[in-house]
Write a protein that holds these residues in place. Structure first.
Motif, mmCIF file in Angstrom:
data_model
loop_
_atom_site.group_PDB
_atom_site.id
_atom_site.type_symbol
_atom_site.label_atom_id
_atom_site.label_comp_id
_atom_site.label_asym_id
_atom_site.label_seq_id
_atom_site.Cartn_x
_atom_site.Cartn_y
_atom_site.Cartn_z
ATOM 1 N N LYS A 1 0.833 -1.199 0.000
ATOM 2 C CA LYS A 1 0.000 0.000 0.000
ATOM 3 C C LYS A 1 0.869 1.250 0.000
ATOM 4 O O LYS A 1 0.602 2.186 -0.747
ATOM 5 C CB LYS A 1 -0.934 -0.003 1.209
ATOM 6 N N ARG A 2 1.913 1.275 0.808
ATOM 7 C CA ARG A 2 2.779 2.456 0.863
ATOM 8 C C ARG A 2 3.501 2.660 -0.464
ATOM 9 O O ARG A 2 3.630 3.784 -0.937
ATOM 10 C CB ARG A 2 3.780 2.325 2.012
ATOM 11 N N VAL A 3 3.955 1.579 -1.077
ATOM 12 C CA VAL A 3 4.622 1.692 -2.387
ATOM 13 C C VAL A 3 3.647 2.283 -3.401
ATOM 14 O O VAL A 3 4.005 3.182 -4.165
ATOM 15 C CB VAL A 3 5.167 0.327 -2.856
ATOM 16 N N ALA A 4 2.411 1.815 -3.393
ATOM 17 C CA ALA A 4 1.400 2.345 -4.309
ATOM 18 C C ALA A 4 1.139 3.820 -4.037
ATOM 19 O O ALA A 4 0.979 4.615 -4.972
ATOM 20 C CB ALA A 4 0.110 1.538 -4.189
ATOM 21 N N GLU A 5 1.104 4.202 -2.767
ATOM 22 C CA GLU A 5 0.893 5.608 -2.408
ATOM 23 C C GLU A 5 2.052 6.478 -2.893
ATOM 24 O O GLU A 5 1.833 7.568 -3.436
ATOM 25 C CB GLU A 5 0.745 5.759 -0.890
ATOM 26 N N VAL A 6 3.268 5.999 -2.706
ATOM 27 C CA VAL A 6 4.449 6.748 -3.153
ATOM 28 C C VAL A 6 4.441 6.868 -4.675
ATOM 29 O O VAL A 6 4.672 7.953 -5.220
ATOM 30 C CB VAL A 6 5.750 6.076 -2.660
ATOM 31 N N ASN A 7 4.153 5.779 -5.358
ATOM 32 C CA ASN A 7 4.133 5.814 -6.820
ATOM 33 C C ASN A 7 3.040 6.736 -7.348
ATOM 34 O O ASN A 7 3.250 7.448 -8.330
ATOM 35 C CB ASN A 7 4.020 4.412 -7.389
ATOM 36 N N ALA A 8 1.897 6.775 -6.679
ATOM 37 C CA ALA A 8 0.825 7.697 -7.082
ATOM 38 C C ALA A 8 1.262 9.140 -6.872
ATOM 39 O O ALA A 8 0.994 10.008 -7.715
ATOM 40 C CB ALA A 8 -0.447 7.395 -6.299
ATOM 41 N N ALA A 9 1.943 9.408 -5.774
ATOM 42 C CA ALA A 9 2.423 10.763 -5.487
ATOM 43 C C ALA A 9 3.507 11.175 -6.488
ATOM 44 O O ALA A 9 3.536 12.325 -6.939
ATOM 45 C CB ALA A 9 2.947 10.844 -4.055
ATOM 46 N N LEU A 10 4.398 10.256 -6.841
ATOM 47 C CA LEU A 10 5.420 10.554 -7.852
ATOM 48 C C LEU A 10 4.769 10.875 -9.193
ATOM 49 O O LEU A 10 5.142 11.840 -9.862
ATOM 50 C CB LEU A 10 6.382 9.365 -8.010
ATOM 51 N N LYS A 11 3.791 10.076 -9.574
ATOM 52 C CA LYS A 11 3.092 10.293 -10.842
ATOM 53 C C LYS A 11 2.372 11.644 -10.831
ATOM 54 O O LYS A 11 2.415 12.382 -11.818
ATOM 55 C CB LYS A 11 2.107 9.156 -11.094
ATOM 56 N N ALA A 12 1.731 11.977 -9.709
ATOM 57 C CA ALA A 12 0.989 13.238 -9.592
ATOM 58 C C ALA A 12 1.892 14.451 -9.744
ATOM 59 O O ALA A 12 1.461 15.482 -10.256
ATOM 60 C CB ALA A 12 0.248 13.291 -8.252
#
Length: 71
Positions: A3-14
């Protein structure tokens, strides 16, 4: 962890970053075609949850700045 990896990747993409966070054995690293040429891409933590999303983004920015300066 995932979940944290997905959150970080979403934030990087944003924020428009091409890099994504991936899990290694006992560490995590930022990966992209550009990051492949960075002198350092890894962060030595056993669990992605050990750091907040904001801290991960700060680590990403620091590694990217160092790569751009040519260390």
């Amino acid at each position: 962890m995932a979940k944290r990896v997905a959150e970080v990747n979403a934030a990087l993409k944003a924020k428009g970053a091409q890099e994504r966070l991936r899990r290694g054995r006992g560490y995590y690293y930022f990966w992209s075609d550009d990051a492949a040429g960075w002198p350092e891409t890894s962060v030595g933590v056993a669990h992605a949850d050990s750091m907040s999303v904001e801290r991960w983004l700060a680590e990403h920015d620091s590694l990217k700045r160092k790569a751009e300066r040519g260390w």
